[in-house]
Design an enzyme around this catalytic site. Structure first.
Site, mmCIF file in Angstrom:
data_model
loop_
_atom_site.group_PDB
_atom_site.id
_atom_site.type_symbol
_atom_site.label_atom_id
_atom_site.label_comp_id
_atom_site.label_asym_id
_atom_site.label_seq_id
_atom_site.Cartn_x
_atom_site.Cartn_y
_atom_site.Cartn_z
ATOM 1 N N HIS A 305 35.092 36.279 49.016
ATOM 2 C CA HIS A 305 33.626 36.202 49.022
ATOM 3 C C HIS A 305 33.197 35.107 48.066
ATOM 4 C CE1 HIS A 305 29.419 37.383 48.784
ATOM 5 N NE2 HIS A 305 29.645 38.048 49.904
ATOM 6 N N ASP A 362 32.868 43.003 55.621
ATOM 7 C CA ASP A 362 33.294 42.944 57.026
ATOM 8 C C ASP A 362 34.655 43.574 57.281
ATOM 9 O OD1 ASP A 362 31.704 39.838 56.885
ATOM 10 O OD2 ASP A 362 31.052 41.510 58.144
HETATM 11 C C1 SDX Z 1 29.906 37.562 54.587
HETATM 12 O O1 SDX Z 1 27.502 35.040 51.096
HETATM 13 C C2 SDX Z 1 27.321 36.275 51.416
HETATM 14 O O2 SDX Z 1 26.713 37.043 50.727
HETATM 15 C C3 SDX Z 1 27.929 36.664 52.789
HETATM 16 C C4 SDX Z 1 27.929 38.141 53.139
HETATM 17 C C5 SDX Z 1 26.536 38.680 53.347
HETATM 18 O O3 SDX Z 1 26.346 39.899 53.191
HETATM 19 O O4 SDX Z 1 25.648 37.893 53.785
HETATM 20 O O5 SDX Z 1 28.566 38.879 52.107
HETATM 21 C C6 SDX Z 1 28.666 38.392 54.460
HETATM 22 O O6 SDX Z 1 29.835 36.477 55.113
HETATM 23 C C7 SDX Z 1 31.185 38.058 53.984
HETATM 24 C C8 SDX Z 1 32.360 37.035 54.127
HETATM 25 C C9 SDX Z 1 32.933 37.189 55.546
HETATM 26 N N1 SDX Z 1 33.904 36.105 55.809
HETATM 27 C C10 SDX Z 1 35.231 36.355 55.852
HETATM 28 O O7 SDX Z 1 35.734 37.450 55.617
HETATM 29 C C11 SDX Z 1 36.068 35.148 56.245
HETATM 30 C C12 SDX Z 1 37.285 35.040 55.344
HETATM 31 N N2 SDX Z 1 36.834 34.675 53.965
HETATM 32 C C13 SDX Z 1 36.776 33.300 53.642
HETATM 33 O O8 SDX Z 1 36.771 32.349 54.623
HETATM 34 C C14 SDX Z 1 36.129 32.968 52.304
HETATM 35 O O9 SDX Z 1 36.590 33.883 51.389
HETATM 36 C C15 SDX Z 1 34.622 32.908 52.261
HETATM 37 C C16 SDX Z 1 34.077 31.982 53.297
HETATM 38 C C17 SDX Z 1 34.037 34.247 52.422
HETATM 39 C C18 SDX Z 1 34.234 32.380 50.859
HETATM 40 O O10 SDX Z 1 34.701 31.093 50.786
HETATM 41 P P1 SDX Z 1 34.474 30.198 49.467
HETATM 42 O O11 SDX Z 1 33.676 30.924 48.446
HETATM 43 O O12 SDX Z 1 33.994 28.876 49.933
HETATM 44 O O13 SDX Z 1 35.899 30.134 48.870
HETATM 45 P P2 SDX Z 1 36.938 29.019 49.212
HETATM 46 O O14 SDX Z 1 36.983 28.829 50.699
HETATM 47 O O15 SDX Z 1 36.661 27.844 48.343
HETATM 48 O O16 SDX Z 1 38.288 29.749 48.772
HETATM 49 C C19 SDX Z 1 38.787 29.665 47.429
HETATM 50 C C20 SDX Z 1 40.295 29.802 47.552
HETATM 51 C C21 SDX Z 1 40.887 28.754 48.504
HETATM 52 O O17 SDX Z 1 42.249 28.570 48.138
HETATM 53 P P3 SDX Z 1 42.616 27.332 47.101
HETATM 54 O O18 SDX Z 1 41.939 26.102 47.643
HETATM 55 O O19 SDX Z 1 42.057 27.795 45.754
HETATM 56 O O20 SDX Z 1 44.133 27.277 47.132
HETATM 57 O O21 SDX Z 1 40.606 31.078 48.134
HETATM 58 C C22 SDX Z 1 41.252 30.883 49.386
HETATM 59 C C23 SDX Z 1 40.908 29.477 49.824
HETATM 60 O O22 SDX Z 1 41.905 28.969 50.714
HETATM 61 N N3 SDX Z 1 40.702 31.888 50.305
HETATM 62 C C24 SDX Z 1 41.415 32.570 51.191
HETATM 63 C C25 SDX Z 1 40.510 33.460 51.793
HETATM 64 N N4 SDX Z 1 39.295 33.272 51.278
HETATM 65 C C26 SDX Z 1 39.407 32.298 50.356
HETATM 66 N N5 SDX Z 1 42.723 32.516 51.516
HETATM 67 C C27 SDX Z 1 43.133 33.389 52.484
HETATM 68 N N6 SDX Z 1 42.331 34.271 53.118
HETATM 69 C C28 SDX Z 1 41.018 34.323 52.796
HETATM 70 N N7 SDX Z 1 40.218 35.183 53.404
#
Ligand code: SDX
Length: 426
Positions: A305, A362
């Site tokens: 998140h 989710d």
């Molecule tokens: C919702 O914003 C809100 O409030 C949203 C929400 C709401 O109520 O409106 O809460 C609803 O959208 C919840 C999130 C649902 N999405 C997912 O579950 C999709 C999977 N999660 C990710 O794609 C990710 O965690 C996000 C999009 C939710 C957040 O992404 P960020 O904050 O941009 O974080 P990032 O992509 O920069 O990740 C940081 C690190 C990265 O690795 P490094 O570059 O540090 O090596 O964490 C890793 C990412 O690759 N990472 C994951 C991951 N999520 C982040 N690696 C594997 N699996 C994951 N799910």
């Protein structure tokens, strides 16, 4: 004396005030930075950028705390109904018994949709994704109900919000009926909000049995999705609303943003991921390793998140509710056991622990929706139904406070100035 931040640039020093929110959140106000220094800030994905001050929702990602108008999500999910939370988000206070009674009555009086909207739904192919239908109907709703378009006064806002909130269950349920080649049900104004939605979805010829556990689960799920400060879709609703676009057009933009698998589309993607894991049989560690492997685009859907660097409080509540609802309905879903196992493996893995990647709202929600008979293609529509009052409350705050049009700046990295070359010389 409040804090301030000093910036030294080209032998000059500039001071910017630090402002503090009511829950102790702090920000540096840089609204004069460009006129002072010629500088703008660059912040990909707005990870460090606040777009507004707001009184609707507060969340503390480190503590895993979520408040709607100051009330904790745990208490609201346990004690309130979804329409009570709608009222709270829109008007800032919990309604009295008589206020809630009038609000519910008005929702019931406005819960039907006219034939024009039904004709539009029936014009879609049955292969359409329900979110495409809900988005399209939201965008054109002001053609059928002009009140949800132009909104200038608080009275016009109240009317527009009421029409949208009252009719959204029918819009969402019609998308389900159409994509399952089922006849559209009529709204039943004698029922409460979630019971009317449930019968709109599932009523066939005979009467439909709506158990208290179904009503309670739907209320809880919709409350948990009702708002979440400046998430991607709420920020979209605000930017579109800031151009003075109508309310329903702004909501349609929120529906579009929510559909993305990184945002509201994640609940459908979680179930599809769990079904793939179950089918594939390679074991949970294989998939957790795949999610860590940067050469793969695969991510563990439902994990991580932007703000929560602790457990998403909603995920905890939904996980507990999932056990309760499945037990009450006498349903055994092995995908739930798979989800719990995946959570356990991931939360023991250094990659997830170091990045504070926990289950989000989710991760478990789709399992309850499935237990209620809702198919995965409708999961994001359920998210939109829940999030509607939050989008409307934030749109109201933006428009009543008459905030400036949302128009970010950029750093240009394209070609430098160059002259046109005629076709024969290229
Ligand atoms: C919702 O914003 C809100 O409030 C949203 C929400 C709401 O109520 O409106 O809460 C609803 O959208 C919840 C999130 C649902 N999405 C997912 O579950 C999709 C999977 N999660 C990710 O794609 C990710 O965690 C996000 C999009 C939710 C957040 O992404 P960020 O904050 O941009 O974080 P990032 O992509 O920069 O990740 C940081 C690190 C990265 O690795 P490094 O570059 O540090 O090596 O964490 C890793 C990412 O690759 N990472 C994951 C991951 N999520 C982040 N690696 C594997 N699996 C994951 N799910």
């Amino acid at each position: 004396m409040s804090d301030s931040v000093k910036i030294s640039y080209k032998e000059k020093e500039f001071t910017y005030p630090v402002i503090e929110g009511t829950m102790g959140d702090i920000a540096v106000d840089i609204s004069t930075l460009r006129s002072d220094t010629g500088l703008i800030t660059l912040d990909e994905g707005f990870k460090n950028t606040g777009s507004t001050e707001s009184s609707v929702t507060f969340l503390d990602g480190d503590k895993g705390q979520l408040l709607y108008r100051g009330y904790s999500i745990d208490e609201l999910a346990e004690n309130a109904t979804f329409t009570e939370v709608m009222y709270l988000l829109l008007y800032g206070e919990l309604p009295t018994a008589s206020q809630l009674d009038s609000f519910n009555k008005e929702l019931q009086e406005n819960c039907t949709v006219n034939q024009g909207v039904k004709d539009m739904v029936n014009a879609f192919p049955t292969t359409a994704h329900p979110m495409s239908m809900v988005g399209a109907i939201s965008f054109t709703l002001s053609s059928f109900y002009p009140e949800v378009g132009e909104v200038k006064t608080p009275e016009e806002f109240d009317k527009a919000a009421m029409i949208l909130l009252a009719k959204f269950p029918a819009l969402c349920a019609m998308a389900y009926r159409r994509t399952n080649s089922l006849p559209i049900n009529l709204a039943d104004p004698s029922l409460d909000y979630v019971s009317n939605f449930y019968q709109l979805m599932f009523k066939n010829d005979q009467n439909i049995e709506i158990s208290p556990s179904i009503v309670s689960a739907l209320n809880k799920l919709l409350i948990l999705h009702a708002d979440h400060e400046q998430n991607c879709s709420a920020a979209t609703v605000r930017v579109v609303g800031s151009s003075q676009a109508g309310l329903s057009a702004s909501i349609a933009a929120g529906v579009a943003a929510l559909w993305g698998p990184l945002h509201g589309g994640a609940n459908q993607a979680v179930i599809e991921m769990l079904e793939d894991i179950k089918k594939d049989g390679s074991g949970l560690q294989f998939w957790v390793d795949k999610a860590k492997d940067k050469t793969h685009a695969f991510r563990l859907m439902g994990f991580g998140h932007r703000v929560y660097k602790n457990f998403d409080p909603r995920a905890k509540i939904i996980k507990q509710a999932t056990d309760e609802v499945l037990a009450q309905l006498g349903i055994k879903d092995d995908v739930l056991d798979l989800a719990k196992g995946l959570e356990e493996v991931a939360l023991q893995d250094e990659y997830f622990v170091k990045r504070n990647l926990y289950p989000n709202v989710d991760f478990y929600s789709g399992i309850i929706y499935r237990a209620l008979g809702i198919p995965k293609e409708m999961f994001t529509v359920m998210f939109a139904l829940g999030r509607l009052p939050g989008w409307i409350a934030q749109w109201k705050e933006l428009r009543i406070d008459k905030q400036a049009i949302g128009r970010p700046r950029q750093v240009y990295i394209g070609a430098k100035t160059r002259s046109y070359v005629s076709l024969d010389k290229r």
